[in-house]
Design a protein around this motif. Structure first.
Motif, PDB file in Angstrom:
ATOM      1  N   ALA A  71     -10.045  20.570  -2.093  1.00 30.78           N
ATOM      2  CA  ALA A  71      -8.861  20.391  -2.943  1.00 30.78           C
ATOM      3  C   ALA A  71      -8.284  18.989  -2.797  1.00 30.78           C
ATOM      4  CB  ALA A  71      -7.807  21.435  -2.591  1.00 30.78           C
ATOM      5  N   TRP A  72      -8.272  18.460  -1.579  1.00 30.48           N
ATOM      6  CA  TRP A  72      -7.713  17.127  -1.342  1.00 30.48           C
ATOM      7  C   TRP A  72      -8.531  16.045  -2.044  1.00 30.48           C
ATOM      8  CZ3 TRP A  72      -6.361  15.015   4.221  1.00 30.48           C
ATOM      9  CH2 TRP A  72      -5.419  13.997   4.106  1.00 30.48           C
ATOM     10  N   LEU A  73      -9.836  16.240  -2.078  1.00 26.59           N
ATOM     11  CA  LEU A  73     -10.693  15.274  -2.781  1.00 26.59           C
ATOM     12  C   LEU A  73     -10.349  15.187  -4.267  1.00 26.59           C
ATOM     13  CD1 LEU A  73     -14.158  15.999  -1.135  1.00 26.59           C
ATOM     14  CD2 LEU A  73     -12.761  13.937  -0.896  1.00 26.59           C
ATOM     15  N   VAL A  74      -9.877  16.282  -4.829  1.00 27.76           N
ATOM     16  CA  VAL A  74      -9.461  16.293  -6.231  1.00 27.76           C
ATOM     17  C   VAL A  74      -8.001  15.865  -6.362  1.00 27.76           C
ATOM     18  CG1 VAL A  74      -9.118  17.772  -8.256  1.00 27.76           C
ATOM     19  CG2 VAL A  74     -11.149  18.070  -6.819  1.00 27.76           C
ATOM     20  N   ALA A  75      -7.165  16.334  -5.439  1.00 25.16           N
ATOM     21  CA  ALA A  75      -5.724  16.110  -5.542  1.00 25.16           C
ATOM     22  C   ALA A  75      -5.329  14.645  -5.368  1.00 25.16           C
ATOM     23  CB  ALA A  75      -4.993  16.962  -4.501  1.00 25.16           C
ATOM     24  N   PHE A  76      -5.974  13.923  -4.466  1.00 23.93           N
ATOM     25  CA  PHE A  76      -5.558  12.544  -4.212  1.00 23.93           C
ATOM     26  C   PHE A  76      -5.710  11.666  -5.449  1.00 23.93           C
ATOM     27  CE2 PHE A  76      -6.631   8.289  -2.166  1.00 23.93           C
ATOM     28  CZ  PHE A  76      -5.304   7.899  -2.058  1.00 23.93           C
ATOM     29  N   PRO A  77      -6.890  11.613  -6.083  1.00 28.11           N
ATOM     30  CA  PRO A  77      -6.966  10.794  -7.297  1.00 28.11           C
ATOM     31  C   PRO A  77      -6.085  11.337  -8.424  1.00 28.11           C
ATOM     32  CG  PRO A  77      -9.124  11.743  -6.775  1.00 28.11           C
ATOM     33  CD  PRO A  77      -8.185  12.139  -5.700  1.00 28.11           C
ATOM     34  N   ALA A  78      -5.921  12.658  -8.479  1.00 22.67           N
ATOM     35  CA  ALA A  78      -5.062  13.235  -9.517  1.00 22.67           C
ATOM     36  C   ALA A  78      -3.620  12.771  -9.352  1.00 22.67           C
ATOM     37  CB  ALA A  78      -5.141  14.758  -9.488  1.00 22.67           C
ATOM     38  N   VAL A  79      -3.132  12.752  -8.120  1.00 20.90           N
ATOM     39  CA  VAL A  79      -1.766  12.288  -7.858  1.00 20.90           C
ATOM     40  C   VAL A  79      -1.620  10.826  -8.260  1.00 20.90           C
ATOM     41  CG1 VAL A  79      -0.166  11.681  -5.979  1.00 20.90           C
ATOM     42  CG2 VAL A  79      -1.130  13.961  -6.105  1.00 20.90           C
ATOM     43  N   TYR A 100       0.808  -1.218   0.000  1.00 25.84           N
ATOM     44  CA  TYR A 100       0.000   0.000   0.000  1.00 25.84           C
ATOM     45  C   TYR A 100       0.843   1.271   0.000  1.00 25.84           C
ATOM     46  CZ  TYR A 100      -3.758  -3.232   1.079  1.00 25.84           C
ATOM     47  OH  TYR A 100      -4.649  -4.270   1.032  1.00 25.84           O
ATOM     48  N   ALA A 101       2.150   1.130  -0.119  1.00 30.03           N
ATOM     49  CA  ALA A 101       3.051   2.279  -0.081  1.00 30.03           C
ATOM     50  C   ALA A 101       2.715   3.344  -1.134  1.00 30.03           C
ATOM     51  CB  ALA A 101       4.501   1.832  -0.205  1.00 30.03           C
ATOM     52  N   PRO A 102       2.452   2.978  -2.394  1.00 31.14           N
ATOM     53  CA  PRO A 102       2.118   4.027  -3.369  1.00 31.14           C
ATOM     54  C   PRO A 102       0.844   4.792  -3.012  1.00 31.14           C
ATOM     55  CG  PRO A 102       2.735   2.009  -4.503  1.00 31.14           C
ATOM     56  CD  PRO A 102       2.603   1.668  -3.044  1.00 31.14           C
ATOM     57  N   LEU A 103      -0.154   4.103  -2.494  1.00 29.86           N
ATOM     58  CA  LEU A 103      -1.386   4.791  -2.084  1.00 29.86           C
ATOM     59  C   LEU A 103      -1.133   5.710  -0.897  1.00 29.86           C
ATOM     60  CD1 LEU A 103      -4.070   1.976  -2.333  1.00 29.86           C
ATOM     61  CD2 LEU A 103      -3.885   4.021  -3.760  1.00 29.86           C
ATOM     62  N   LEU A 104      -0.372   5.230   0.071  1.00 32.72           N
ATOM     63  CA  LEU A 104      -0.058   6.036   1.246  1.00 32.72           C
ATOM     64  C   LEU A 104       0.769   7.254   0.858  1.00 32.72           C
ATOM     65  CD1 LEU A 104      -0.293   6.362   4.286  1.00 32.72           C
ATOM     66  CD2 LEU A 104       1.733   4.911   4.523  1.00 32.72           C
ATOM     67  N   PHE A 105       1.732   7.049  -0.030  1.00 36.22           N
ATOM     68  CA  PHE A 105       2.542   8.167  -0.515  1.00 36.22           C
ATOM     69  C   PHE A 105       1.651   9.206  -1.194  1.00 36.22           C
ATOM     70  CE2 PHE A 105       4.913  10.298  -3.883  1.00 36.22           C
ATOM     71  CZ  PHE A 105       5.952  10.849  -3.156  1.00 36.22           C
ATOM     72  N   LEU A 137      -1.539   9.712  -0.775  1.00 36.44           N
ATOM     73  CA  LEU A 137      -2.407  10.326   0.224  1.00 36.44           C
ATOM     74  C   LEU A 137      -1.673  11.422   0.985  1.00 36.44           C
ATOM     75  CD1 LEU A 137      -5.245  10.029   1.627  1.00 36.44           C
ATOM     76  CD2 LEU A 137      -4.027   8.677   3.340  1.00 36.44           C
ATOM     77  N   ILE A 138      -0.457  11.119   1.441  1.00 36.76           N
ATOM     78  CA  ILE A 138       0.324  12.101   2.205  1.00 36.76           C
ATOM     79  C   ILE A 138       0.743  13.266   1.321  1.00 36.76           C
ATOM     80  CG2 ILE A 138       2.497  12.450   3.460  1.00 36.76           C
ATOM     81  CD1 ILE A 138       2.134   9.550   4.489  1.00 36.76           C
ATOM     82  N   LEU A 139       1.268  12.967   0.138  1.00 35.15           N
ATOM     83  CA  LEU A 139       1.712  14.029  -0.770  1.00 35.15           C
ATOM     84  C   LEU A 139       0.558  14.944  -1.159  1.00 35.15           C
ATOM     85  CD1 LEU A 139       3.914  15.305  -2.546  1.00 35.15           C
ATOM     86  CD2 LEU A 139       3.211  13.719  -4.345  1.00 35.15           C
TER      87      LEU A 139
END
Length: 75
Positions: free
Chosen positions: A49-57, A6-11, A13-15
């Motif tokens: 913004a986070w709701l948009v940014a997380f899937p975008a990342v 789950y590291a890529p998802l966690l990364f 999420l944090i980023l």
């Protein structure tokens, strides 16, 4: 602890959380100044913004990795 798979998802999420927090804070401050309700407006903007940014990342990160691989050489 969270499994490594789950590291890529966690990364992501944090980023996305930190970057959207920073950018929404700057944008809110530039738009409104330090008004009495600045903190509540900032948090509301950040959550949106986070709701948009997380899937975008998650979508853009693989493209960015490929672009970096093409632009760099092995040492």
């Amino acid at each position: 602890m969270i499994p490594k798979k789950y590291a890529p998802l966690l990364f992501g999420l944090i980023l996305s959380g930190l970057m959207s927090l920073l950018v929404s804070g700057i944008a809110t401050w530039r738009s409104l100044g330090l008004s009495p309700d600045f903190a509540s407006l900032w948090i509301a903007a950040w959550l949106t913004a986070w709701l948009v940014a997380f899937p975008a990342v998650l979508l853009v990160a693989p493209l960015a990795r490929k672009a970096v691989e093409r632009m760099t050489t092995k040492a």
